[in-house]
Design a protein around this motif. Structure first.
Motif, PDB file in Angstrom:
ATOM      1  N   LEU A 236      24.393  42.635  33.338  1.00 50.43           N
ATOM      2  CA  LEU A 236      24.232  42.211  32.614  1.00 50.43           C
ATOM      3  C   LEU A 236      22.996  43.121  31.314  1.00 50.43           C
ATOM      4  N   LEU A 237      23.167  44.826  32.262  1.00 51.21           N
ATOM      5  CA  LEU A 237      22.914  44.962  30.930  1.00 51.21           C
ATOM      6  C   LEU A 237      24.053  45.769  30.304  1.00 51.21           C
ATOM      7  N   PHE A 238      25.323  45.817  31.090  1.00 43.49           N
ATOM      8  CA  PHE A 238      26.944  46.360  30.750  1.00 43.49           C
ATOM      9  C   PHE A 238      26.869  45.516  29.884  1.00 43.49           C
ATOM     10  N   ASP A 239      27.326  44.423  30.500  1.00 47.11           N
ATOM     11  CA  ASP A 239      27.692  43.242  29.051  1.00 47.11           C
ATOM     12  C   ASP A 239      27.325  43.882  28.216  1.00 47.11           C
ATOM     13  N   PHE A 240      25.463  43.339  28.059  1.00 48.18           N
ATOM     14  CA  PHE A 240      25.024  43.791  26.380  1.00 48.18           C
ATOM     15  C   PHE A 240      25.077  45.314  26.026  1.00 48.18           C
ATOM     16  N   LEU A 241      25.645  46.382  27.015  1.00 48.81           N
ATOM     17  CA  LEU A 241      26.294  46.896  25.811  1.00 48.81           C
ATOM     18  C   LEU A 241      27.359  47.396  25.330  1.00 48.81           C
ATOM     19  N   ILE A 242      28.749  46.528  26.530  1.00 55.49           N
ATOM     20  CA  ILE A 242      29.741  46.744  25.964  1.00 55.49           C
ATOM     21  C   ILE A 242      29.521  45.360  24.193  1.00 55.49           C
ATOM     22  N   LYS A 243      28.782  44.590  24.202  1.00 54.07           N
ATOM     23  CA  LYS A 243      28.634  43.872  22.581  1.00 54.07           C
ATOM     24  C   LYS A 243      28.410  44.521  22.130  1.00 54.07           C
ATOM     25  N   GLY A 244      27.222  46.022  22.210  1.00 52.64           N
ATOM     26  CA  GLY A 244      26.628  46.660  21.462  1.00 52.64           C
ATOM     27  C   GLY A 244      27.471  46.998  20.389  1.00 52.64           C
ATOM     28  N   VAL A 245      28.400  47.599  21.329  1.00 55.58           N
ATOM     29  CA  VAL A 245      29.136  49.479  20.962  1.00 55.58           C
ATOM     30  C   VAL A 245      31.000  47.848  20.153  1.00 55.58           C
ATOM     31  N   ILE A 246      30.986  46.889  20.621  1.00 53.79           N
ATOM     32  CA  ILE A 246      31.796  46.304  19.699  1.00 53.79           C
ATOM     33  C   ILE A 246      31.376  45.651  18.529  1.00 53.79           C
ATOM     34  N   VAL A 247      30.088  45.361  18.636  1.00 51.55           N
ATOM     35  CA  VAL A 247      29.390  45.057  17.252  1.00 51.55           C
ATOM     36  C   VAL A 247      29.514  46.414  16.192  1.00 51.55           C
ATOM     37  N   VAL A 248      29.570  47.728  16.576  1.00 49.88           N
ATOM     38  CA  VAL A 248      29.218  48.535  15.965  1.00 49.88           C
ATOM     39  C   VAL A 248      30.516  49.005  15.587  1.00 49.88           C
ATOM     40  N   ILE A 249      31.235  49.058  16.188  1.00 53.21           N
ATOM     41  CA  ILE A 249      32.767  49.083  15.966  1.00 53.21           C
ATOM     42  C   ILE A 249      33.241  48.169  14.680  1.00 53.21           C
ATOM     43  N   ALA A 250      32.481  47.115  14.622  1.00 57.63           N
ATOM     44  CA  ALA A 250      33.083  45.677  14.024  1.00 57.63           C
ATOM     45  C   ALA A 250      32.655  45.774  12.396  1.00 57.63           C
TER      46      ALA A 250
END
Length: 61
Positions: free
Chosen positions: A22-36
C-alpha cells in the motif's frame, strides 16, 4: 468469517507485506501526480508564450 483490516495488518508478515504494498502504491501514485503537474505547468507556460503573454509589454519596448 470476515477478517478485519486491523487483524490483517497485525497478522505478522502478511500484514507487513500488505502495508509495504500500500505504501509503495501510494508512492507511485504520488510520483505520477507530481510528473503530471510538471507537464501541465510546462504546457501552460508554452501556451502562455505562444499567445504572446510571455513577451515584454508593447509600451516597454
Amino acid at each position: 468469517m470476515t477478517v478485519g483490516l486491523l487483524h490483517v495488518l497485525s497478522a505478522g508478515n502478511e500484514g507487513s507485506e500488505l502495508l509495504d504494498h500500500l505504501l509503495f502504491d501510494f508512492l507511485i501514485k504520488g510520483v505520477i501526480v507530481v510528473i503530471a503537474l510538471l507537464i501541465l505547468a510546462l504546457g501552460m507556460r508554452a501556451i502562455w508564450k505562444k499567445i504572446g503573454k510571455g513577451d515584454t509589454r508593447s509600451y516597454d519596448r
